[in-house]
Design a protein around this motif. Structure first.
Motif, mmCIF file in Angstrom:
data_model
loop_
_atom_site.group_PDB
_atom_site.id
_atom_site.type_symbol
_atom_site.label_atom_id
_atom_site.label_comp_id
_atom_site.label_asym_id
_atom_site.label_seq_id
_atom_site.Cartn_x
_atom_site.Cartn_y
_atom_site.Cartn_z
ATOM 1 N N ARG A 113 0.840 -1.427 -0.013
ATOM 2 C CA ARG A 113 0.172 -0.099 -0.176
ATOM 3 C C ARG A 113 0.988 1.189 0.140
ATOM 4 O O ARG A 113 0.669 2.306 -0.508
ATOM 5 N N THR A 114 1.970 1.329 0.692
ATOM 6 C CA THR A 114 2.827 2.387 0.646
ATOM 7 C C THR A 114 3.410 2.443 -0.747
ATOM 8 O O THR A 114 3.444 3.826 -1.224
ATOM 9 N N PHE A 115 3.866 1.241 -1.353
ATOM 10 C CA PHE A 115 4.498 1.677 -2.630
ATOM 11 C C PHE A 115 3.398 2.282 -3.736
ATOM 12 O O PHE A 115 3.507 3.094 -4.324
ATOM 13 N N ASP A 116 2.025 1.779 -3.392
ATOM 14 C CA ASP A 116 0.991 2.306 -4.235
ATOM 15 C C ASP A 116 0.756 3.574 -4.123
ATOM 16 O O ASP A 116 0.660 4.496 -5.193
ATOM 17 N N ILE A 117 0.658 4.086 -2.838
ATOM 18 C CA ILE A 117 0.370 5.595 -2.422
ATOM 19 C C ILE A 117 1.544 6.424 -3.057
ATOM 20 O O ILE A 117 1.270 7.521 -3.746
ATOM 21 N N VAL A 118 2.708 6.235 -2.925
ATOM 22 C CA VAL A 118 3.698 6.917 -3.163
ATOM 23 C C VAL A 118 4.078 6.903 -4.786
ATOM 24 O O VAL A 118 4.298 8.221 -5.464
ATOM 25 N N PHE A 119 3.905 5.855 -5.521
ATOM 26 C CA PHE A 119 3.974 5.609 -6.914
ATOM 27 C C PHE A 119 2.983 6.598 -7.364
ATOM 28 O O PHE A 119 3.141 7.267 -8.479
ATOM 29 N N LEU B 243 -3.765 6.172 -27.496
ATOM 30 C CA LEU B 243 -4.226 5.874 -26.082
ATOM 31 C C LEU B 243 -4.221 4.400 -25.716
ATOM 32 O O LEU B 243 -3.401 4.139 -24.868
ATOM 33 N N ARG B 244 -4.555 3.557 -26.471
ATOM 34 C CA ARG B 244 -4.777 2.250 -26.113
ATOM 35 C C ARG B 244 -3.672 1.391 -26.466
ATOM 36 O O ARG B 244 -3.133 0.683 -25.682
ATOM 37 N N ARG B 245 -2.982 1.691 -27.558
ATOM 38 C CA ARG B 245 -1.482 1.050 -27.882
ATOM 39 C C ARG B 245 -0.434 1.412 -27.055
ATOM 40 O O ARG B 245 0.245 0.648 -26.563
ATOM 41 N N THR B 246 -0.562 2.581 -26.311
ATOM 42 C CA THR B 246 0.354 2.995 -25.532
ATOM 43 C C THR B 246 -0.052 2.800 -23.938
ATOM 44 O O THR B 246 0.869 2.794 -22.955
ATOM 45 N N SER B 247 -1.315 2.349 -23.747
ATOM 46 C CA SER B 247 -1.919 2.022 -22.349
ATOM 47 C C SER B 247 -1.801 3.522 -21.648
ATOM 48 O O SER B 247 -2.384 3.255 -20.482
ATOM 49 N N ILE B 248 -1.712 4.555 -22.283
ATOM 50 C CA ILE B 248 -2.127 6.023 -21.721
ATOM 51 C C ILE B 248 -3.652 6.014 -21.156
ATOM 52 O O ILE B 248 -3.892 6.678 -20.089
ATOM 53 N N ASP B 249 -4.598 5.274 -22.143
ATOM 54 C CA ASP B 249 -5.890 5.293 -21.421
ATOM 55 C C ASP B 249 -6.058 4.780 -20.071
ATOM 56 O O ASP B 249 -7.203 5.141 -19.413
ATOM 57 N N GLU B 250 -5.251 4.135 -19.612
ATOM 58 C CA GLU B 250 -5.317 3.461 -18.532
ATOM 59 C C GLU B 250 -4.787 4.308 -17.118
ATOM 60 O O GLU B 250 -5.152 3.946 -15.931
ATOM 61 N N MET B 251 -4.312 5.416 -17.438
ATOM 62 C CA MET B 251 -3.499 6.249 -16.509
ATOM 63 C C MET B 251 -4.560 6.759 -15.307
ATOM 64 O O MET B 251 -4.014 7.038 -14.082
ATOM 65 N N PRO B 252 -5.788 7.226 -15.583
ATOM 66 C CA PRO B 252 -6.574 7.720 -14.660
ATOM 67 C C PRO B 252 -6.989 6.619 -13.567
ATOM 68 O O PRO B 252 -7.374 7.001 -12.401
ATOM 69 N N GLN B 253 -6.575 5.334 -13.686
ATOM 70 C CA GLN B 253 -6.727 4.518 -12.755
ATOM 71 C C GLN B 253 -5.678 4.669 -11.648
ATOM 72 O O GLN B 253 -5.955 3.852 -10.481
ATOM 73 N N PHE B 254 -4.794 5.678 -11.707
ATOM 74 C CA PHE B 254 -4.026 6.007 -10.482
ATOM 75 C C PHE B 254 -4.684 6.784 -9.302
ATOM 76 O O PHE B 254 -4.515 6.558 -8.109
ATOM 77 N N TYR B 255 -6.031 7.219 -9.685
ATOM 78 C CA TYR B 255 -6.837 7.818 -8.734
ATOM 79 C C TYR B 255 -7.514 6.679 -8.327
ATOM 80 O O TYR B 255 -7.704 6.638 -6.847
ATOM 81 N N ASN B 256 -8.027 5.630 -8.978
ATOM 82 C CA ASN B 256 -8.399 4.296 -8.202
ATOM 83 C C ASN B 256 -7.474 3.721 -7.170
ATOM 84 O O ASN B 256 -7.899 3.300 -6.254
ATOM 85 N N LEU C 62 3.173 10.474 -7.209
ATOM 86 C CA LEU C 62 4.217 10.821 -8.132
ATOM 87 C C LEU C 62 3.719 10.852 -9.551
ATOM 88 O O LEU C 62 4.041 11.907 -10.295
ATOM 89 N N ILE C 63 3.084 9.950 -10.100
ATOM 90 C CA ILE C 63 2.468 9.979 -11.260
ATOM 91 C C ILE C 63 1.484 10.969 -11.656
ATOM 92 O O ILE C 63 1.381 11.844 -12.547
ATOM 93 N N ILE C 64 0.546 11.172 -10.512
ATOM 94 C CA ILE C 64 -0.530 12.312 -10.526
ATOM 95 C C ILE C 64 0.073 13.684 -10.500
ATOM 96 O O ILE C 64 -0.303 14.536 -11.238
ATOM 97 N N VAL C 65 1.091 13.914 -9.706
ATOM 98 C CA VAL C 65 1.828 15.235 -9.770
ATOM 99 C C VAL C 65 2.572 15.453 -10.751
ATOM 100 O O VAL C 65 2.584 16.678 -11.270
#
Length: 469
Positions: A277-283, A358-371, A286-289
């Motif tokens: 969970r610590t790794f998830d939150i920190v990572f 977006l799908r080929r690069t998987s960028i479409d998945e990046m909002p899941q960092f909010y999840n 960093l991605i969101i900011v």
């Protein structure tokens, strides 16, 4: 997830730990004249006191060894023979630990027979405490009707009948049968197997649900698991087959009757959950900011220039223990409505031009960092499926393997994805291999493995994957 029940009986373990450590150190003071000798290689008077030094040593290694051997994990269905076996194993392990203490501090002048008497007497008292607590709890359940588990038995199999008989005849186990389903001969029979779903959903005071695994389809089992999760009760499975299906289901023996429950995986123990969970939150922060803060406005403008609709695509997915949650993605389709049984295929005309990138690069998945920050997902884990696909896939593969992958949080990326098993499922082998890699990840989790998968995912971003469309 295993829910700890038993009202106030949970305090027995810490009380026994304190008593056992008290016995070890009081008898050490009695048998050994620690205070007549000094350990000259320690500079302080505090560390020169060998009794204080032994207190710290025994405290640390007693806790480590008992945790390793599950010395204090004695349940109401644990047999007397198993308890004696635990005492003997702990005696042997702690004897080695104690002689190591003497070996390290060679200035201690202690006779071998004295150390043996100390260990034997200590474990006689410790064993007495353990057996006394075991039988006092049995008496408490049998005659005072306390420390009970309220249970529901669902099924018409022979195993369900035997479990019903076991709980009914052995009151000292402390199982109170609140309802049964599927067999009119049972006491408290509330109806058919189908009626059990409504009962579990509506009743709030159930501790455990026992169901015959062969009386239900995969879809029905998944529903029971979800209902048990919502009501915070443990669900356990009964089987009639003689063979053990999988090591991924933990087997406990109630007398001679095997009872299966979903195994707690290492990634879900307290320490590893904190690490992950610590790794998830920190990572994620960093991605969101540093990425999402400037990428999101750009994606928003590009999506709006090409097609009408929202920036984010929200869809329901199954998470840990089949719990449903709303998953976020950048919208990559012209239409924003999820259709059952319609995986995105290669050259799909529903995908926008920007969406293909977006799908080929998987960028479409990046909002899941909010999840991930919300706690619904992890950075690395099995990818979550659409609700309709969860039902469809469960019919194609072994039900035990499929249930096991839902024992952890789903991930933005995962081992199956970096190995190429992602996107459209063209053949049965595609989903079988996906589940195989997911379960391998769960069984072999480590923080290093998470970092490795993240790095492979970044590499695939630049190389691209032919399965990503």
């Amino acid at each position: 997830m295993e829910y700890t029940k038993g009202r106030y009986s949970w305090v027995i373990r810490p009380i026994l730990i304190v008593l056992d450590l008290f016995v070890l150190n009081v008898l050490a003071f009695y048998f050994f004249n620690f205070n007549t000798e000094k350990l000259y290689f320690f500079p302080t008077d505090f560390l020169n006191n060998k009794h204080i030094l032994y207190i710290g040593y025994s405290f640390f290694f007693w806790l480590i060894s008992t945790a390793f051997l599950n010395f204090y994990k004695v349940y109401r269905y644990t047999s007397l023979l198993n308890i004696i076996g635990l005492i003997v194993k702990q005696f042997l392990v702690y004897s080695f630990i104690f002689y190591a203490f003497i070996g390290v501090f060679r200035s201690l002048n202690i006779q071998a027979f004295t150390t043996f008497k100390y260990l034997v007497n200590s474990f006689l008292v410790i064993g007495l405490f353990k057996l006394l607590s075991y039988y006092l709890l049995k008496y408490y359940r049998n005659y005072l009707h306390g420390n009970v588990r309220r249970v529901v038995i669902i099924g018409k199999s022979q195993s369900a009948k035997e479990l019903h008989q076991l709980f009914s005849l052995n009151k000292n186990l402390g199982y109170q049968i609140k309802a049964t389903f599927g067999n009119k001969d049972f006491i408290n029979n509330k109806g058919s197997l189908e009626d059990s779903f409504a009962y579990v959903e509506s009743t709030k005071n159930i501790d455990e649900v026992y169901c015959s695994i062969d009386d239900f389809s995969e879809v029905e089992l998944n529903k029971l698991v979800k209902l048990a999760e919502i009501n915070h009760c443990n669900i356990k499975f009964l089987q009639d087959q003689k063979e053990q299906f999988t090591k991924r289901l933990k087997t406990d023996f109630y007398n001679y009757l095997p009872v299966l429950s979903i195994q707690e995986v290492s990634v879900n123990n307290d320490i590893n959950k904190i690490i992950k969970r610590t790794f998830d939150i920190v990572f994620s922060i960093l991605i969101i900011v540093f990425v999402m803060s400037w990428l999101t406005p750009i994606i928003f403008i590009l999506i709006k220039l090409e097609s009408k609709g929202p920036l984010f695509y929200k869809h329901k997915r199954n998470g840990i223990n089949y719990k449903e949650f709303t998953c976020f993605k950048f919208r990559s389709l012209k239409q924003n409505q999820e259709k059952k049984g319609t995986y995105i295929t290669e050259h799909d005309n529903r995908v926008t031009k920007l969406g293909k990138f977006l799908r080929r690069t998987s960028i479409d998945e990046m909002p899941q960092f909010y999840n991930v920050l919300k706690g619904d997902m992890s950075v690395v884990g099995p990818r979550p499926h659409m609700l309709s696909y969860t039902e469809d896939y469960s019919k194609k593969i072994d039900k035990y393997n499929f249930m096991f992958r839902h024992n952890v949080k789903p991930g933005i990326t995962g081992l199956a994805q970096v190995k190429g098993y992602r996107g459209e499922v063209k053949m049965k082998e595609d989903i079988i291999n996906r589940i195989k890699y997911d379960n391998f990840y769960i069984e072999n989790w480590s923080l290093i493995l998470d970092v490795k998968i993240v790095l492979q995912t970044v590499g695939n971003f630049f190389k691209g994957q032919k399965e990503a469309y």
